[in-house]
Design a protein around this motif. Structure first.
Motif, short mmCIF file in Angstrom:
data_model
loop_
_atom_site.label_atom_id
_atom_site.label_comp_id
_atom_site.label_asym_id
_atom_site.label_seq_id
_atom_site.Cartn_x
_atom_site.Cartn_y
_atom_site.Cartn_z
N SER A 42 0.82 -1.21 0.00
CA SER A 42 0.00 0.00 0.00
C SER A 42 0.86 1.27 0.00
CB SER A 42 -0.93 0.00 1.21
OG SER A 42 -0.20 -0.07 2.42
N LEU A 43 2.14 1.13 -0.31
CA LEU A 43 3.03 2.28 -0.33
C LEU A 43 2.75 3.15 -1.55
CD1 LEU A 43 6.41 0.59 0.68
CD2 LEU A 43 4.76 1.76 2.15
N GLN A 44 3.16 4.42 -1.49
CA GLN A 44 2.92 5.34 -2.60
C GLN A 44 3.89 5.15 -3.74
OE1 GLN A 44 4.30 6.07 0.34
NE2 GLN A 44 5.36 8.06 0.37
N TYR A 45 4.94 4.36 -3.53
CA TYR A 45 5.94 4.13 -4.56
C TYR A 45 5.50 3.01 -5.49
CZ TYR A 45 8.46 6.50 -0.82
OH TYR A 45 8.82 7.38 0.18
N GLN A 46 5.91 3.11 -6.76
CA GLN A 46 5.57 2.06 -7.71
C GLN A 46 6.17 0.73 -7.27
OE1 GLN A 46 7.07 4.68 -11.04
NE2 GLN A 46 5.36 3.74 -12.13
N LYS A 47 5.43 -0.34 -7.53
CA LYS A 47 5.85 -1.64 -7.04
C LYS A 47 7.21 -2.08 -7.57
CE LYS A 47 1.28 -3.60 -6.13
NZ LYS A 47 0.27 -4.61 -6.53
N TYR A 48 7.51 -1.72 -8.82
CA TYR A 48 8.77 -2.17 -9.38
C TYR A 48 9.95 -1.62 -8.58
CZ TYR A 48 10.43 2.13 -11.65
OH TYR A 48 10.93 3.39 -11.89
N ARG A 49 9.80 -0.45 -7.95
CA ARG A 49 10.87 0.14 -7.17
C ARG A 49 11.14 -0.72 -5.93
NH1 ARG A 49 12.31 5.39 -8.43
NH2 ARG A 49 13.13 5.68 -6.31
N PHE A 50 10.09 -1.15 -5.27
CA PHE A 50 10.24 -2.02 -4.11
C PHE A 50 10.90 -3.34 -4.51
CE2 PHE A 50 8.12 -5.55 -1.70
CZ PHE A 50 8.90 -5.44 -0.55
N LEU A 51 10.47 -3.89 -5.65
CA LEU A 51 11.02 -5.16 -6.10
C LEU A 51 12.48 -5.02 -6.54
CD1 LEU A 51 7.83 -6.29 -8.01
CD2 LEU A 51 8.74 -7.33 -5.92
N GLU A 52 12.81 -3.89 -7.15
CA GLU A 52 14.21 -3.64 -7.50
C GLU A 52 15.06 -3.53 -6.22
OE1 GLU A 52 15.90 -3.53 -10.26
OE2 GLU A 52 14.29 -3.68 -11.72
N TYR A 53 14.48 -2.94 -5.19
CA TYR A 53 15.19 -2.84 -3.92
C TYR A 53 15.47 -4.24 -3.35
CZ TYR A 53 16.28 -1.64 0.92
OH TYR A 53 16.89 -1.53 2.15
N LEU A 54 14.47 -5.11 -3.41
CA LEU A 54 14.66 -6.48 -2.94
C LEU A 54 15.73 -7.19 -3.77
CD1 LEU A 54 11.04 -7.86 -2.26
CD2 LEU A 54 12.71 -7.02 -0.61
N SER A 55 15.72 -6.94 -5.07
CA SER A 55 16.71 -7.57 -5.95
C SER A 55 18.13 -7.16 -5.57
CB SER A 55 16.42 -7.19 -7.40
OG SER A 55 17.39 -7.73 -8.27
N LEU A 56 18.31 -5.90 -5.24
CA LEU A 56 19.64 -5.40 -4.90
C LEU A 56 20.18 -6.00 -3.61
CD1 LEU A 56 19.24 -1.63 -5.87
CD2 LEU A 56 20.62 -3.36 -7.05
N LYS A 57 19.30 -6.51 -2.77
CA LYS A 57 19.75 -7.13 -1.52
C LYS A 57 20.47 -8.45 -1.79
CE LYS A 57 17.09 -6.69 2.17
NZ LYS A 57 17.71 -5.58 2.92
N GLY A 58 20.22 -9.03 -2.99
CA GLY A 58 20.98 -10.19 -3.42
C GLY A 58 20.51 -11.53 -2.90
#
Length: 223
Positions: A42-58
């Motif tokens: 339910s965040l105001q940020y686009q979902k792909y940004r959150f998923l890219e953040y998860l991806s960067l965690k490795g």
């Protein structure tokens, strides 16, 4: 040389810069990841940004599907990007590519669709093209993006230029999942349309020119 050609013919992954506040919210939301649970986004940020953040965690890879209720992934006979046969579960570290597979309605397919995320020069490049008969069939739907444990997977190929394709040869249980829709697909405006009987080489060669022309026409129509 090949990396240079790819950079000309395809589109680079977006370079996402996260704010401190954004990271804090993503970290808090990440705590909700659990065995197969649905993420309440339910965040105001686009979902792909959150998923890219998860991806960067490795720690994660992603798999997009029209099926919203996969409890365990089973290895199946499939073809790798180099046409080699394998029996595996497929995934990628690039969530935007996975979102395409989640929102592309496979039951609407009449002919061919061509897509990929290619790694070259430590960058990722995308292309998405759907044949004329399929695009007329409204091939879009809502879907599910599954988050899988990266340590279960390995890259399907080797070399300086390869698809961001990861495989696992055993059963895999999702860590979590998140629902996605067409509006979550970052590269929607660069989906090209190719002729039904067109060669793959022609699709690659004309892909970017077609998307640029289509976007130019849309811009003109909106004036």
């Amino acid at each position: 040389m090949i990396s240079f050609i790819i950079s000309i013919l395809m589109y680079e992954s977006p370079r996402v810069v996260f704010t401190k506040e954004e990271i804090e919210k993503y970290e808090e939301l990440s705590k909700s990841l659990n065995e197969g649970g649905l993420i309440d986004y339910s965040l105001q940020y686009q979902k792909y940004r959150f998923l890219e953040y998860l991806s960067l965690k490795g720690n994660y890879v992603f798999h997009g599907s029209n099926n919203n209720n996969i409890e365990r992934f089973e290895p199946r006979k499939q073809t790798l990007y180099n046409n080699e046969l394998t029996t595996a579960v497929f995934a990628t570290t690039e969530p935007i590519w996975s979102i395409f597979y989640a929102v592309f309605n496979r039951s609407a397919l009449i002919g061919s669709f061509r897509n990929g995320c290619i790694i070259g020069r430590s960058k990722k490049y995308h292309y998405y093209s759907i044949n004329e008969s399929t695009i007329k069939n409204n091939p879009w739907t809502d879907g599910m993006l599954y988050i899988l444990p990266k340590d279960k997977f390995h890259m399907s190929g080797q070399g300086k230029v390869q698809f961001d394709e990861w495989i696992c040869n055993e059963y895999v249980t999702p860590i979590s999942k998140i629902s996605v829709s067409l509006s979550d697909f970052y590269f929607l405006n660069i989906v090209a349309v190719h002729k039904d009987n067109e060669s793959l080489f022609s699709t690659w060669m004309f892909y970017k020119a077609r998307t640029l022309l289509a976007n130019s026409k849309r811009a003109s129509n909106n004036l």
